[in-house]
Design an enzyme around this catalytic site. Structure first.
Site, PDB file in Angstrom:
ATOM      1  N   ASN A  52     -29.770  23.827 -85.678  1.00 27.65           N
ATOM      2  CA  ASN A  52     -29.673  24.179 -87.091  1.00 27.65           C
ATOM      3  C   ASN A  52     -29.819  22.899 -87.898  1.00 27.65           C
ATOM      4  O   ASN A  52     -29.418  21.837 -87.432  1.00 27.65           O
ATOM      5  CB  ASN A  52     -28.299  24.784 -87.391  1.00 27.65           C
ATOM      6  CG  ASN A  52     -28.170  26.195 -86.885  1.00 27.65           C
ATOM      7  OD1 ASN A  52     -28.970  26.647 -86.076  1.00 27.65           O
ATOM      8  ND2 ASN A  52     -27.162  26.882 -87.367  1.00 27.65           N
TER       9      ASN A  52
ATOM     10  N   ASP B 199     -26.559  30.209 -83.506  1.00 25.17           N
ATOM     11  CA  ASP B 199     -26.058  31.552 -83.194  1.00 25.17           C
ATOM     12  C   ASP B 199     -26.418  32.019 -81.791  1.00 25.17           C
ATOM     13  O   ASP B 199     -25.763  32.867 -81.234  1.00 25.17           O
ATOM     14  CB  ASP B 199     -26.598  32.545 -84.226  1.00 25.17           C
ATOM     15  CG  ASP B 199     -25.987  32.275 -85.593  1.00 25.17           C
ATOM     16  OD1 ASP B 199     -24.748  32.274 -85.671  1.00 25.17           O
ATOM     17  OD2 ASP B 199     -26.746  32.021 -86.555  1.00 25.17           O
TER      18      ASP B 199
ATOM     19  N   ILE C  49     -16.850  30.462 -82.736  1.00 22.42           N
ATOM     20  CA  ILE C  49     -15.707  29.557 -82.556  1.00 22.42           C
ATOM     21  C   ILE C  49     -14.652  29.819 -83.630  1.00 22.42           C
ATOM     22  O   ILE C  49     -13.463  29.972 -83.337  1.00 22.42           O
ATOM     23  CB  ILE C  49     -16.181  28.085 -82.622  1.00 22.42           C
ATOM     24  CG1 ILE C  49     -17.294  27.845 -81.600  1.00 22.42           C
ATOM     25  CG2 ILE C  49     -15.013  27.129 -82.396  1.00 22.42           C
ATOM     26  CD1 ILE C  49     -18.060  26.541 -81.790  1.00 22.42           C
TER      27      ILE C  49
HETATM   28  O1  C5P Z   1     -21.464  33.283 -88.936  1.00 21.77           O
HETATM   29  P1  C5P Z   1     -21.886  32.090 -89.703  1.00 21.77           P
HETATM   30  O2  C5P Z   1     -22.564  31.065 -88.859  1.00 21.77           O
HETATM   31  O3  C5P Z   1     -22.661  32.343 -90.939  1.00 21.77           O
HETATM   32  O4  C5P Z   1     -20.481  31.501 -90.209  1.00 21.77           O
HETATM   33  C1  C5P Z   1     -20.292  30.208 -90.672  1.00 21.77           C
HETATM   34  C2  C5P Z   1     -18.934  29.703 -90.298  1.00 21.77           C
HETATM   35  O5  C5P Z   1     -18.568  30.057 -88.973  1.00 21.77           O
HETATM   36  C3  C5P Z   1     -18.879  28.188 -90.300  1.00 21.77           C
HETATM   37  O6  C5P Z   1     -17.560  27.791 -90.614  1.00 21.77           O
HETATM   38  C4  C5P Z   1     -19.227  27.848 -88.871  1.00 21.77           C
HETATM   39  O7  C5P Z   1     -18.757  26.554 -88.518  1.00 21.77           O
HETATM   40  C5  C5P Z   1     -18.538  28.951 -88.106  1.00 21.77           C
HETATM   41  N1  C5P Z   1     -19.215  29.350 -86.857  1.00 21.77           N
HETATM   42  C6  C5P Z   1     -18.586  29.166 -85.649  1.00 21.77           C
HETATM   43  N2  C5P Z   1     -19.173  29.581 -84.487  1.00 21.77           N
HETATM   44  C7  C5P Z   1     -20.372  30.187 -84.514  1.00 21.77           C
HETATM   45  C8  C5P Z   1     -21.027  30.400 -85.750  1.00 21.77           C
HETATM   46  C9  C5P Z   1     -20.431  29.976 -86.896  1.00 21.77           C
HETATM   47  O8  C5P Z   1     -17.498  28.592 -85.621  1.00 21.77           O
HETATM   48  N3  C5P Z   1     -20.926  30.574 -83.387  1.00 21.77           N
END
Ligand code: C5P
Length: 402
Positions: free
Chosen positions: A211, A280, A310
Site C-alpha cells: 500500500n 488487505d 489487526i
Molecule cells: O479496513 P481498513 O484497512 O480500511 O481499516 C483501516 C484501519 O484498520 C487502520 O487503522 C489500519 O491500520 C487497520 N487495519 C488493520 N489490519 C488490516 C487492515 C486494516 O489493523 N488488515
C-alpha cells in the site's frame, strides 16, 4: 512554527571530544528560536573554541567566574535565573561527579548549584569503561534521583577506538529531547503501541504488493507520544524513516508479521494506535524463485487470501488496550470513516483524505467517535500528531491504580 521560540537555554560544555557536535546543536537550536548562553569549562576549550560557540550562538560565551566586565560580577546567578533549562553536553565523568556532590569550583558547576528550580538536563559522553565504572553508575543514578534528566548515553563507536556505552547521543537527538522536555506530559506512565508504514506482501523474491504509505504520520505520532512521556513501541512496515529517539521499534514486512508482533505486545499496552496501511490480501501462491515471463506474455495467476484485521482483533480483546484506528479515504470521508469506526469496534477513528495526505508533510485529521466528528485543522504532521495525542489523553480511561 519554531519549536523553541524564546526559550532561554544555558548550554554547558565540559571536557570531551563530543564538544565539536555541540556546534551543530547550537546552530539547529537557534534556528528553532532558542536563545543560548554557552558556558564552557576550561577543559572544554581544549576541544572547541569559544569563538566558534560565540559565532553560532550570536552571544558572548562565559568561561570565567571572575569576569569584571559583568556589572555585578555574578554570572552564576544571572545565567541560572533567567534560563528555562540548563543543558550540560557533553557531560564528562568528572562533571557528573561534581554535580552529585554539589561542588562549585568553576562557573558552570557554580551556576548548577545556584540553579534553584531551573531544570537540568545532562548528556553524558565518555569512554565505555568510564561509563561502566561503578562510581559513574552511582553518580548517574543519584542525578536521576535528584530530578536531573539524563539524555542517553548511547552505545556505539567511540573516539578512542573502543565500542560500547557512554557515547553522547547525537546533536539532533539532544535537540529533539530538549523540545520534548517542554511538551506537556499527558501520557506519563502510559504504554503506547503504534503500527506505521505500509505492509509488503511477497509475490516472488523481487516483487511485492504493497500500500502507498510513507509512514510519516505514524512516526510523528510515535514521537509525539514519546514527548508526552509515554513508553512507545512502534511496529513498522518498510519505510525510509529513522526511529524517533526514545522509541522502541520492531520491523516487519508482511501484514501477518505485523499481526503477530502486535498480538504479542498488545496486552502490555494501554493504548493501541493503528496507523499502518495494512495490505488487505496476501498472495497464497507466492514463488520461491523469480517468476519468468512466458512466451505468450500471460500474467501470472496469483491467488489471494485475506490478511487478518489487526485492529479489529485488538479491539475485541478482553482487557485490551484503548484502540484508535485510521482510515484514509478517497471520497465520502464522513460516511466511510464513521461506518469503519463502528465496524472495527473502536472508540476513536481518525479519518483523512488519502490524496491530500499521502507523502505530504501537512495533514488534516478528523476524529470520529460515538458523539460525532471533529476536525483538527490542517497542520504539519508533528503538530497534528501532538493534537491527536492530546485528544487521546483526554479520552483515555483513568488507570485503576491512579
Ligand atoms: O479496513 P481498513 O484497512 O480500511 O481499516 C483501516 C484501519 O484498520 C487502520 O487503522 C489500519 O491500520 C487497520 N487495519 C488493520 N489490519 C488490516 C487492515 C486494516 O489493523 N488488515
Amino acid at each position: 512554527m519554531l519549536e523553541l521560540a524564546n526559550k532561554r537555554i544555558v548550554l554547558g560544555l565540559t571536557g570531551g571530544i563530543a564538544c565539536y557536535k555541540l556546534a551543530e546543536f547550537v546552530r539547529r537550536a537557534t534556528e528553532q528560536g532558542a536563545i543560548i548562553d554557552v558556558v564552557m569549562t576550561e577543559a572544554a576549550t581544549h576541544f572547541i573554541t569559544p569563538v566558534t560557540m560565540q559565532a553560532l550562538s550570536g552571544r558572548p560565551v562565559y568561561l570565567d567566574p571572575w569576569d569584571a566586565r559583568i556589572p555585578n560580577n555574578m554570572p552564576h546567578i544571572n545565567l541560572s535565573r533567567g534560563a528555562d533549562a540548563i543543558l550540560i553536553a557533553p557531560a564528562s565523568t568528572d562533571f557528573m561527579a561534581k554535580l552529585v556532590h554539589g561542588m562549585a569550583d568553576d562557573l558552570l558547576s557554580t551556576l548548577c548549584v545556584a540553579r534553584g528550580a531551573c531544570p537540568l538536563l545532562v548528556a553524558p559522553a565518555m569512554n565505555r569503561e568510564m561509563w561502566l565504572n561503578p562510581a559513574t553508575q552511582r553518580n548517574a543514578a543519584q542525578l536521576r534521583e535528584d530530578g536531573v534528566v539524563l539524555l542517553g548515553p548511547a552505545e556505539g563507536d567511540q573516539a578512542c577506538g573502543e565500542t560500547g556505552g557512554g557515547r553522547m547521543i547525537e546533536p539532533d537527538q539532544i535537540l529533539n529531547e530538549l523540545i520534548a522536555f517542554f511538551q506537556p506530559k499527558l501520557l506519563q506512565g502510559r504504554r503506547v503501541l503504534i503500527t506505521a508504514g505500509p505492509t509488503s506482501e511477497r509475490i516472488d523474491p523481487v516483487r511485492v504488493i504493497t500500500n502507498r504509505s510513507s509512514g510519516k504520520t505514524g512516526y510523528a505520532i510515535a514521537r509525539a507520544a514519546h514527548e508526552a512521556g509515554a513508553h512507545v513501541t512502534l511496529v513498522s512496515g518498510p519505510t525510509a524513516l529513522s526511529t524517533p529517539y526514545g522509541v522502541d521499534r520492531v520491523d516487519v514486512e508482511s501484514a501477518r508479521q505485523m499481526h503477530d508482533a502486535v498480538m504479542q505486545l498488545a496486552q502490555a499496552n494501554d493504548v493501541f494506535i493503528s496507523v499502518a496501511a495494512v495490505a488487505d490480501w496476501h498472495v497464497v501462491n507466492s514463488s520461491e524463485q523469480k517468476l519468468k515471463k512466458t512466451a505468450d506474455n500471460a500474467a501470472p495467476a496469483l491467488q489471494f487470501a485475506p490478511n487478518p484485521d489487526i485492529l479489529a482483533e485488538v479491539a475485541a480483546m478482553q482487557n485490551g488496550p484503548w484502540c484508535v484506528g485510521f482510515a484514509a479515504e478517497t471520497e465520502n470521508l464522513i460516511q466511510h470513516a464513521d461506518a469503519k469506526r463502528r465496524r472495527k469496534g473502536v472508540p476513536l477513528l481518525v479519518g483523512n483524505l488519502a490524496q491530500q495526505v499521502m507523502d505530504a508533510d501537512v495533514t488534516e485529521l478528523v476524529l470520529f467517535e460515538e458523539g460525532g466528528h471533529t476536525s483538527l485543522t490542517p497542520r504539519p504532521k508533528l503538530q497534528a500528531a501532538r493534537a491527536l495525542v492530546a485528544a487521546i489523553a483526554q479520552r483515555l480511561p483513568r488507570k485503576n491504580n491512579t
